[in-house]
Design a protein around this motif. Structure first.
Motif, PDB file in Angstrom:
ATOM      1  N   ASN A 114       0.829  -1.214   0.000  1.00 61.44           N
ATOM      2  CA  ASN A 114       0.000   0.000   0.000  1.00 61.44           C
ATOM      3  C   ASN A 114       0.862   1.262   0.000  1.00 61.44           C
ATOM      4  O   ASN A 114       0.385   2.362   0.222  1.00 61.44           O
ATOM      5  N   GLU A 115       2.168   1.078  -0.260  1.00 64.62           N
ATOM      6  CA  GLU A 115       3.066   2.215  -0.443  1.00 64.62           C
ATOM      7  C   GLU A 115       3.179   2.493  -1.939  1.00 64.62           C
ATOM      8  O   GLU A 115       3.554   1.612  -2.714  1.00 64.62           O
ATOM      9  N   LEU A 116       2.835   3.706  -2.338  1.00 61.96           N
ATOM     10  CA  LEU A 116       2.794   4.078  -3.753  1.00 61.96           C
ATOM     11  C   LEU A 116       3.942   5.014  -4.083  1.00 61.96           C
ATOM     12  O   LEU A 116       4.135   6.035  -3.416  1.00 61.96           O
ATOM     13  N   THR A 117       4.686   4.664  -5.126  1.00 59.26           N
ATOM     14  CA  THR A 117       5.846   5.474  -5.506  1.00 59.26           C
ATOM     15  C   THR A 117       6.197   5.250  -6.970  1.00 59.26           C
ATOM     16  O   THR A 117       6.029   4.132  -7.474  1.00 59.26           O
ATOM     17  N   PRO A 118       6.626   6.280  -7.692  1.00 56.15           N
ATOM     18  CA  PRO A 118       6.623   7.659  -7.215  1.00 56.15           C
ATOM     19  C   PRO A 118       5.249   8.293  -7.353  1.00 56.15           C
ATOM     20  O   PRO A 118       4.612   8.155  -8.394  1.00 56.15           O
ATOM     21  N   HIS A 119       4.825   8.958  -6.313  1.00 56.27           N
ATOM     22  CA  HIS A 119       3.590   9.737  -6.362  1.00 56.27           C
ATOM     23  C   HIS A 119       3.895  11.086  -6.990  1.00 56.27           C
ATOM     24  O   HIS A 119       4.871  11.741  -6.627  1.00 56.27           O
ATOM     25  N   GLY A 120       3.062  11.489  -7.947  1.00 59.70           N
ATOM     26  CA  GLY A 120       3.276  12.754  -8.626  1.00 59.70           C
ATOM     27  C   GLY A 120       2.338  13.846  -8.160  1.00 59.70           C
ATOM     28  O   GLY A 120       1.148  13.619  -7.958  1.00 59.70           O
ATOM     29  N   MET A 121       2.888  15.021  -7.969  1.00 57.02           N
ATOM     30  CA  MET A 121       2.104  16.229  -7.724  1.00 57.02           C
ATOM     31  C   MET A 121       2.785  17.360  -8.500  1.00 57.02           C
ATOM     32  O   MET A 121       3.730  17.112  -9.244  1.00 57.02           O
ATOM     33  N   ILE A 122       2.319  18.571  -8.323  1.00 62.83           N
ATOM     34  CA  ILE A 122       2.913  19.682  -9.069  1.00 62.83           C
ATOM     35  C   ILE A 122       3.382  20.780  -8.133  1.00 62.83           C
ATOM     36  O   ILE A 122       2.908  20.901  -6.999  1.00 62.83           O
ATOM     37  N   GLU A 181      12.898  19.480 -13.351  1.00 63.67           N
ATOM     38  CA  GLU A 181      12.619  20.419 -14.435  1.00 63.67           C
ATOM     39  C   GLU A 181      11.703  19.803 -15.484  1.00 63.67           C
ATOM     40  O   GLU A 181      10.835  20.475 -16.038  1.00 63.67           O
ATOM     41  N   ASP A 182      11.912  18.531 -15.775  1.00 65.53           N
ATOM     42  CA  ASP A 182      11.112  17.825 -16.771  1.00 65.53           C
ATOM     43  C   ASP A 182      10.675  16.500 -16.164  1.00 65.53           C
ATOM     44  O   ASP A 182      11.081  16.151 -15.048  1.00 65.53           O
ATOM     45  N   VAL A 183       9.860  15.756 -16.862  1.00 60.04           N
ATOM     46  CA  VAL A 183       9.463  14.429 -16.376  1.00 60.04           C
ATOM     47  C   VAL A 183      10.719  13.564 -16.284  1.00 60.04           C
ATOM     48  O   VAL A 183      11.372  13.312 -17.305  1.00 60.04           O
ATOM     49  N   PRO A 184      11.095  13.096 -15.089  1.00 59.03           N
ATOM     50  CA  PRO A 184      12.327  12.315 -14.927  1.00 59.03           C
ATOM     51  C   PRO A 184      12.082  10.834 -15.243  1.00 59.03           C
ATOM     52  O   PRO A 184      12.000   9.999 -14.345  1.00 59.03           O
ATOM     53  N   TYR A 185      11.983  10.539 -16.527  1.00 60.76           N
ATOM     54  CA  TYR A 185      11.588   9.189 -16.947  1.00 60.76           C
ATOM     55  C   TYR A 185      12.491   8.109 -16.357  1.00 60.76           C
ATOM     56  O   TYR A 185      12.004   7.097 -15.830  1.00 60.76           O
ATOM     57  N   ASP A 186      13.801   8.291 -16.421  1.00 56.06           N
ATOM     58  CA  ASP A 186      14.718   7.271 -15.901  1.00 56.06           C
ATOM     59  C   ASP A 186      14.531   7.081 -14.399  1.00 56.06           C
ATOM     60  O   ASP A 186      14.566   5.952 -13.900  1.00 56.06           O
ATOM     61  N   PHE A 187      14.346   8.171 -13.672  1.00 52.88           N
ATOM     62  CA  PHE A 187      14.116   8.081 -12.233  1.00 52.88           C
ATOM     63  C   PHE A 187      12.833   7.316 -11.949  1.00 52.88           C
ATOM     64  O   PHE A 187      12.787   6.452 -11.058  1.00 52.88           O
ATOM     65  N   ILE A 188      11.774   7.624 -12.687  1.00 53.24           N
ATOM     66  CA  ILE A 188      10.482   6.947 -12.500  1.00 53.24           C
ATOM     67  C   ILE A 188      10.620   5.455 -12.771  1.00 53.24           C
ATOM     68  O   ILE A 188      10.151   4.613 -11.990  1.00 53.24           O
ATOM     69  N   LEU A 189      11.260   5.111 -13.881  1.00 54.82           N
ATOM     70  CA  LEU A 189      11.400   3.706 -14.244  1.00 54.82           C
ATOM     71  C   LEU A 189      12.245   2.950 -13.208  1.00 54.82           C
ATOM     72  O   LEU A 189      11.887   1.831 -12.807  1.00 54.82           O
ATOM     73  N   ASN A 190      13.333   3.548 -12.767  1.00 55.34           N
ATOM     74  CA  ASN A 190      14.168   2.911 -11.750  1.00 55.34           C
ATOM     75  C   ASN A 190      13.416   2.763 -10.433  1.00 55.34           C
ATOM     76  O   ASN A 190      13.590   1.772  -9.708  1.00 55.34           O
ATOM     77  N   ASN A 191      12.574   3.737 -10.121  1.00 59.94           N
ATOM     78  CA  ASN A 191      11.774   3.691  -8.909  1.00 59.94           C
ATOM     79  C   ASN A 191      10.773   2.537  -8.965  1.00 59.94           C
ATOM     80  O   ASN A 191      10.600   1.795  -7.988  1.00 59.94           O
ATOM     81  N   ILE A 192      10.126   2.368 -10.117  1.00 66.53           N
ATOM     82  CA  ILE A 192       9.194   1.261 -10.310  1.00 66.53           C
ATOM     83  C   ILE A 192       9.931  -0.072 -10.202  1.00 66.53           C
ATOM     84  O   ILE A 192       9.462  -1.016  -9.553  1.00 66.53           O
ATOM     85  N   ARG A 193      11.089  -0.145 -10.830  1.00 69.87           N
ATOM     86  CA  ARG A 193      11.887  -1.375 -10.798  1.00 69.87           C
ATOM     87  C   ARG A 193      12.294  -1.727  -9.363  1.00 69.87           C
ATOM     88  O   ARG A 193      12.252  -2.891  -8.954  1.00 69.87           O
ATOM     89  N   GLU A 194      12.692  -0.719  -8.606  1.00 73.66           N
ATOM     90  CA  GLU A 194      13.173  -0.954  -7.242  1.00 73.66           C
ATOM     91  C   GLU A 194      12.054  -1.365  -6.288  1.00 73.66           C
ATOM     92  O   GLU A 194      12.225  -2.271  -5.466  1.00 73.66           O
TER      93      GLU A 194
END
Length: 211
Positions: A114-122, A181-194
């Protein structure tokens, strides 16, 4: 960085994003009125769906996401940021890890936690200061979960509701990853993988998955 630029992900010059923000592209409205109006439109115009995970970079383009009728917190944040930039309002994405205390059984069944990551906000820049806002939970979902919809007044931070209407725990922030600054695609993907390794390994290579 002015946080107004069009990027691969925040393609606010596209016809789809221009169409979305057309009603707010009005000189009679203040920047705050535009930001609040667009926040509400994105909050309630796209149903929140945490079970649709995107794995390819093209799936994170605002012009692709805006064509859907539902979205993850990341999706809705990207749509909102593109719209704000298109209206000349500086905006950027902010990521975190959160813990959901509502609907836990289904989350654990589908995602394994029930831990969600990465959670996006603005983050949006209004009247000389940066404000945080989360457009994730649509009004109908909030009513179903017995929690007040998250409002944004353009003057104060508007993050997840900590408690429901009965005082029970609703959402909890566990870790702040900061803004990008922009959508950090690599960070998001690595976060999902981890954090969701089993899901990632099972569906690696697909553009997106529906759990």
């Amino acid at each position: 960085m002015s946080y107004l630029e069009e990027t691969y992900y925040y393609d606010h010059q596209s016809a789809d994003i221009k169409n979305m923000i057309q009603e707010f592209d009005n000189e009679e409205l203040t920047q705050k009125e535009k930001a609040v109006g667009l926040y509400l439109k994105v909050r309630d115009g796209w149903r929140y769906d945490p079970y649709h995970i995107r794995l390819k970079k093209e799936a994170y383009k605002a012009s692709a996401l805006v064509k859907r009728n539902s979205g993850h917190c990341l999706d809705k944040s990207i749509i909102l940021i593109a719209g704000l930039r298109g209206l000349g309002i500086p905006a950027r994405i902010h990521l975190a890890k959160v813990k959901n205390h509502i609907g836990v059984e289904r989350l654990i069944e589908k995602i394994g936690t029930n831990e969600l990551t990465p959670h996006g906000m603005i983050n949006v820049f209004l009247n000389g200061k940066w404000l945080k806002a989360s457009p994730a939970f649509n009004k109908e979902l909030c009513e179903k979960c017995n929690v007040a919809p998250l409002e944004f007044n353009g003057e104060e931070d508007s993050m997840f509701q900590e408690f429901d209407n009965e005082g029970g725990a609703f959402m909890e922030y566990l870790e702040d990853y900061g803004h990008f600054e922009d959508v950090p695609y690599d960070f998001i993907l690595n976060n999902i993988r981890e954090h969701y390794g089993e899901i990632y390994n099972k569906y690696e290579g697909l553009k997106e998955i529906r759990l």
